[in-house]
Design an enzyme around this catalytic site. Structure first.
Site, short mmCIF file in Angstrom:
data_model
loop_
_atom_site.label_atom_id
_atom_site.label_comp_id
_atom_site.label_asym_id
_atom_site.label_seq_id
_atom_site.Cartn_x
_atom_site.Cartn_y
_atom_site.Cartn_z
N TYR A 267 0.78 -1.24 0.01
CA TYR A 267 -0.21 -0.12 0.31
C TYR A 267 0.83 1.00 0.06
O TYR A 267 1.86 1.43 0.80
CB TYR A 267 -0.78 0.04 1.47
N LYS B 291 2.50 11.22 6.94
CA LYS B 291 1.85 10.97 8.62
C LYS B 291 2.53 11.89 9.65
O LYS B 291 2.27 13.20 9.51
CB LYS B 291 2.71 9.43 9.01
N ASP C 261 9.49 3.78 0.39
CA ASP C 261 8.17 4.24 0.64
C ASP C 261 8.17 4.24 2.58
O ASP C 261 8.33 3.19 2.89
CB ASP C 261 7.17 3.56 0.48
#
Length: 448
Positions: A164, A272, A245
């Site tokens: 993801y 985040k 990532d």
């Protein structure tokens, strides 16, 4: 067993009882869900926050506690899917964001904070020599991919099954119709030789390999050192841009997961918590790749985004990274997470339960499986009936933990926040022990 349907019937009955208890205890959250469904599909605008029979709705949060609309307080072990690293009320961050708000928002030009945050990130993350900001991890990965395609003149992007990388980059078993129609090549995470052969097959056309050094959404699956080393060597050999990532994993050491594993990518994407709890994304890396964004260059790449340098995220990010999430605090929190994972696995062994807790540092995931979990295929079996029973066990566990005053993701995901201390871990450990003592026979029978 003589009656193969019996475990499923018992599990279904246990879930039905737990859902009835949950519904009765949370009438205001239920009413909110019903009302919201009149103006939002399913009452939802972020799919991961949905679970049945309806999700809890929050009234307020403080430190690592959440209070729902019905007044129940919970220990927050979800940590906003890693974005809530600072908890819900850190005074340093609240003060920084408050000052930024007081000085005026949407200023329409450079502000005092963005270069400070860029400097702090470049000092912390080994691979980042230059960095640019955006508004989410999804955007960060999009810009990193496009950077690699532009700079290499190639088209294909290697990703990994069950990865993801954002709302338009999801490669789970059922795919995602929202995914951008790029030229994807799908490797297998932690399957070193298979992936090496795939890189050799497509190498001349690959612009980038995009990988998480710990697959988060797939179930907190750490990368094997040999797997990451192979990716680094093959990308170097073939002129492919290696992108880590680290939207989730940058919190796993003072220098991100890349510092922990000792592998340096060409580019890194972030998001985040690095906006202090507000919307944030960033992409950066080698100077020769990132310099193409220099607007003084005649061949510069244009990169727009109204809120790329919004003062609240920039101010909160600077305060968080330089004053709150210090290297010492990063080390402390991740050591606490390692201890928690070990303790939970010990509880599972004591009950002889088919339960494994995977992860690194302050991020972990519970899996109802018999054997070890190293690859996505082991976490997500190809047998639909078995995968369904595993999902149903997670549903029951989630409902029972909520009843015990502990909030985590329905999929068994846990992210610690900086306010967490040992007594909080002990409370989670005790709740898991109680679940396995009460439901252990059901768990074992459901998995056969």
């Amino acid at each position: 067993m003589a009656d193969g349907s019996r475990p499923n019937a018992d599990l279904d009955a246990a879930i039905a009882e737990a859902e009835a208890r949950y519904s009765a205890a949370n009438p205001k959250s239920k009413a909110r869900a019903t009302s919201a469904a009149q103006v939002m599909p399913g009452g939802n605008t972020r799919t991961v926050l949905h679970y049945t029979p309806f999700p809890l709705a929050w009234g307020h949060g403080k430190a690592n506690r959440l209070t729902d609309l019905d007044g129940h307080e919970y220990l927050d072990f979800l940590g906003e899917y890693t974005a809530g690293l600072y908890g819900h009320s850190d005074p340093v961050i609240q003060g920084a964001i408050g000052k930024a708000l007081g000085d005026g928002i949407v200023l329409g030009g450079p502000n005092r904070y963005e270069a400070q945050l860029a400097e702090a990130i470049c000092k912390r993350i080994p691979s980042i020599e230059l960095v640019r900001f955006c508004n989410s991890g999804t955007e960060a990965n999009l810009f990193a991919i496009q950077t690699a395609r532009i700079m290499t003149g190639r088209d294909k992007i290697m990703v990994f099954e069950f990865a993801y990388h954002g709302g338009v980059f999801y490669f789970g078993s059922h795919g995602n119709p929202l995914n951008l129609p790029l030229n994807w090549v799908k490797g297998r995470y932690n399957e070193t030789e298979y992936t090496k052969d795939l890189i050799a097959q497509h190498g001349a056309e690959l612009a980038a390999v995009l990988v998480e050094p710990m697959q988060g959404s797939a179930g907190c699956l750490p990368a094997d050192p040999a797997f990451l080393k192979m990716l680094r060597e093959e990308c170097t050999r073939r002129g492919i841009v290696l992108i880590f990532d680290e939207v989730m994993t940058s919190r796993l050491s003072p220098g991100g997961c890349q510092a922990l594993v000792g592998v340096k990518p060409d580019m890194t994407t972030l998001g985040k918590y690095l906006g202090g709890g507000l919307s944030f994304g960033a992409f950066g890396g080698r100077r020769d790749l990132m310099e193409r964004y220099d607007p003084y260059r005649p061949d510069s790449i244009g990169h727009a985004g109204t809120f790329n340098n919004n003062v609240c995220s920039m101010a909160g990010g600077v305060a968080g990274l330089t004053q709150v999430f210090t290297p010492e605090e990063a080390t402390r929190l991740n050591a606490l997470g390692d201890q928690m994972r070990d303790r939970l696995n010990a509880v599972a062994r004591r009950h002889a339960a088919p339960l494994q807790v995977t992860g690194v540092g302050s991020l972990m995931n519970l899996h109802f499986v018999k054997g070890p979990v190293r690859t996505p295929a082991e976490a997500h079996p190809s047998d639909p009936a078995l995968e369904n029973r595993m999902g149903e066990l997670l549903k029951l566990f989630h409902l029972d933990m909520i009843a015990a005053g502990i909030y985590l993701a329905r999929r068994g995901f846990v992210a610690l926040s900086l306010p967490m201390r040992e007594p909080d871990v002990a409370r989670f450990e005790a709740a898991l022990d109680e679940f396995l003592a009460t439901r252990g026979a059901l768990v074992k029978s459901a998995l056969g």
